[in-house]
Design a protein around this motif. Structure first.
Motif, mmCIF file in Angstrom:
data_model
loop_
_atom_site.group_PDB
_atom_site.id
_atom_site.type_symbol
_atom_site.label_atom_id
_atom_site.label_comp_id
_atom_site.label_asym_id
_atom_site.label_seq_id
_atom_site.Cartn_x
_atom_site.Cartn_y
_atom_site.Cartn_z
ATOM 1 N N GLY A 23 0.811 -1.214 0.000
ATOM 2 C CA GLY A 23 0.000 0.000 0.000
ATOM 3 C C GLY A 23 0.837 1.253 0.000
ATOM 4 O O GLY A 23 1.969 1.282 -0.449
ATOM 5 N N LYS A 32 -0.993 3.941 -5.453
ATOM 6 C CA LYS A 32 -0.473 2.979 -6.420
ATOM 7 C C LYS A 32 -1.581 2.570 -7.399
ATOM 8 O O LYS A 32 -2.620 2.051 -6.986
ATOM 9 C CB LYS A 32 0.071 1.753 -5.684
ATOM 10 N N ILE A 84 -3.060 -6.955 -9.430
ATOM 11 C CA ILE A 84 -3.721 -7.366 -8.188
ATOM 12 C C ILE A 84 -2.701 -7.998 -7.240
ATOM 13 O O ILE A 84 -2.662 -7.694 -6.046
ATOM 14 C CB ILE A 84 -4.882 -8.334 -8.487
ATOM 15 N N GLY A 87 -0.566 -5.569 -5.499
ATOM 16 C CA GLY A 87 -1.213 -4.794 -4.448
ATOM 17 C C GLY A 87 -1.460 -3.345 -4.784
ATOM 18 O O GLY A 87 -1.272 -2.459 -3.934
ATOM 19 N N VAL A 88 -1.895 -3.079 -6.018
ATOM 20 C CA VAL A 88 -2.227 -1.693 -6.372
ATOM 21 C C VAL A 88 -3.434 -1.234 -5.566
ATOM 22 O O VAL A 88 -4.222 -2.051 -5.060
ATOM 23 C CB VAL A 88 -2.522 -1.558 -7.887
ATOM 24 N N ASP A 89 -3.570 0.067 -5.423
ATOM 25 C CA ASP A 89 -4.737 0.636 -4.754
ATOM 26 C C ASP A 89 -5.912 0.774 -5.714
ATOM 27 O O ASP A 89 -7.066 0.609 -5.324
ATOM 28 C CB ASP A 89 -4.392 2.013 -4.172
ATOM 29 N N TYR A 90 -5.589 1.086 -6.977
ATOM 30 C CA TYR A 90 -6.614 1.274 -8.002
ATOM 31 C C TYR A 90 -6.197 0.553 -9.283
ATOM 32 O O TYR A 90 -5.020 0.568 -9.664
ATOM 33 C CB TYR A 90 -6.820 2.763 -8.319
ATOM 34 N N LEU A 91 -7.177 -0.040 -9.927
ATOM 35 C CA LEU A 91 -6.984 -0.660 -11.230
ATOM 36 C C LEU A 91 -7.799 0.145 -12.235
ATOM 37 O O LEU A 91 -9.030 0.222 -12.135
ATOM 38 C CB LEU A 91 -7.453 -2.116 -11.204
ATOM 39 N N ALA A 108 -10.095 -8.495 -7.622
ATOM 40 C CA ALA A 108 -9.670 -7.153 -7.213
ATOM 41 C C ALA A 108 -10.490 -6.664 -6.029
ATOM 42 O O ALA A 108 -9.946 -6.132 -5.045
ATOM 43 C CB ALA A 108 -9.808 -6.183 -8.390
ATOM 44 N N GLU A 111 -9.549 -8.091 -2.744
ATOM 45 C CA GLU A 111 -8.304 -7.544 -2.214
ATOM 46 C C GLU A 111 -8.426 -6.069 -1.831
ATOM 47 O O GLU A 111 -7.432 -5.444 -1.463
ATOM 48 C CB GLU A 111 -7.188 -7.704 -3.251
ATOM 49 N N ILE A 113 -9.134 -3.623 -3.853
ATOM 50 C CA ILE A 113 -8.652 -2.779 -4.951
ATOM 51 C C ILE A 113 -9.844 -2.187 -5.683
ATOM 52 O O ILE A 113 -10.750 -2.918 -6.107
ATOM 53 C CB ILE A 113 -7.767 -3.593 -5.922
ATOM 54 N N LYS A 114 -9.855 -0.886 -5.847
ATOM 55 C CA LYS A 114 -10.958 -0.205 -6.512
ATOM 56 C C LYS A 114 -10.699 -0.147 -8.024
ATOM 57 O O LYS A 114 -9.600 0.200 -8.451
ATOM 58 C CB LYS A 114 -11.141 1.197 -5.944
#
Length: 321
Positions: A23, A32, A84, A87-91, A108, A111, A113-114
């Motif tokens: 994160g 991220k 994913i 560990g990205v915050d947004y895709l 996603a 996990e 992830i938005k």
């Protein structure tokens, strides 16, 4: 001695905690994001879209961004799975195909992830993504077909050059034309093939129609690059095109050079597709980071169509990409 060993152990545990937490904490406070897009070389539209995204998602603007590109859905899905795992915050996703995304978007979501869609829609439950910033591709197609209906042709014989099959742009721009041809006996498709947004492939398609001696009076190309390729085949065969000529030429995306072809009267119509979505996405992320709710789930870009008989230099300068 035991106290020193305990202190070292505690220190090492703190370091592991900092490194392994993922994160924003180990990222200098940066957000991220993993950005999945189509090949930026596919068209002038895509080049402008990619440039817009890269200009926005920088460290200076508070982001740690990685980019992945493909015109193939399976490759995009693999890229999403990697983001994913990272560990990205947004895709951020511009899907090559509308289908097949449910599983990876559920992963996603599991996990935390938005997901934010841009440029293209997908066939997935709206609960699997935060927002969608898109063009209304069906409206683009209908606007173009309505314009062609207004040209007063007694017979409409179309070479239909499609984009990548299954993409939202292809489905929207093809749908309106297919419906009109099915509804009106005076409309016919002389040839309908995908050139996958590629000018050279479009030129080959039109050349094959010319070589076969088929009659046509409209080129309906689903992006400007394919229209350009089609025109190259017309020029090679000395077939006139544009305002008051033998063949009507229609494109989409509104590249500046394409609008200049309208201004010269060499093309007849160009449908706008707005590539500048990055600022919309940035605003959405900032709201989500503050815990604010979004007032709109789907944001439709404002777009129009341009006619060679009415376009101005001001339009070229303002809307050309």
């Amino acid at each position: 001695m035991k106290k020193k060993l305990m202190a070292l152990l505690l220190a090492s545990m703190m370091v592991v905690g900092l490194v392994g937490c993922g994160g924003k904490d180990d990222n200098g406070g940066l957000i991220k994001v993993g950005i999945i897009n189509n090949d930026p070389n596919e068209s002038g539209y895509r080049t402008a879209n990619d440039k817009d995204m890269k200009a926005m998602f920088t460290e200076e603007n508070g982001y740690d961004a990685e980019f992945a590109y493909s015109l193939k859905n399976d490759e995009q899905i693999s890229a999403a799975q990697k983001f994913i795992q990272d560990g990205v915050d947004y895709l951020l996703l511009s899907a090559a195909d509308t289908a097949g995304w449910d599983s990876v978007l559920k992963d996603a979501q599991a996990e935390g992830i938005k997901v934010i869609l841009f440029d293209r829609t997908i066939d997935a439950d709206a609960s699997l993504y935060e927002a969608s910033i898109v063009s209304d591709m069906a409206k683009e197609g209908q606007t173009a077909v309505d314009w062609l209906k207004g040209q007063g042709l007694s017979k409409v014989n179309v070479i239909h050059i499609q984009g990548v099959m299954g993409s939202a742009a292809q489905k929207g721009r093809s749908g309106a034309l297919d419906a009109q041809v099915a509804a009106d006996a005076n409309w016919s498709i002389v040839e309908q093939q995908t050139a996958e947004w590629n000018a050279e492939k479009a030129q080959q398609i039109v050349q094959s129609v010319i070589d076969a001696g088929k009659e046509f009076n409209v080129i309906y190309a689903e992006n400007d690059d394919m229209a350009k390729g089609a025109v190259a085949a017309l020029d090679k065969a000395n077939i006139s095109h544009g305002v008051g000529k033998d063949v009507i030429v229609m494109g989409f995306d509104c590249n500046k050079w394409a609008l200049e072809e309208l201004l010269k009267g060499n093309w007849n119509y160009d449908g706008q597709c707005n590539p500048f979505q990055a600022s919309y996405i940035n605003d959405i992320i900032k709201k989500l980071e503050k815990g604010e709710s979004l007032s709109e789930k789907v944001i439709i870009m404002d777009e129009k169509g341009f006619d060679a008989s009415t376009i101005t230099q001001e339009d070229v300068d303002k809307y050309g990409i």
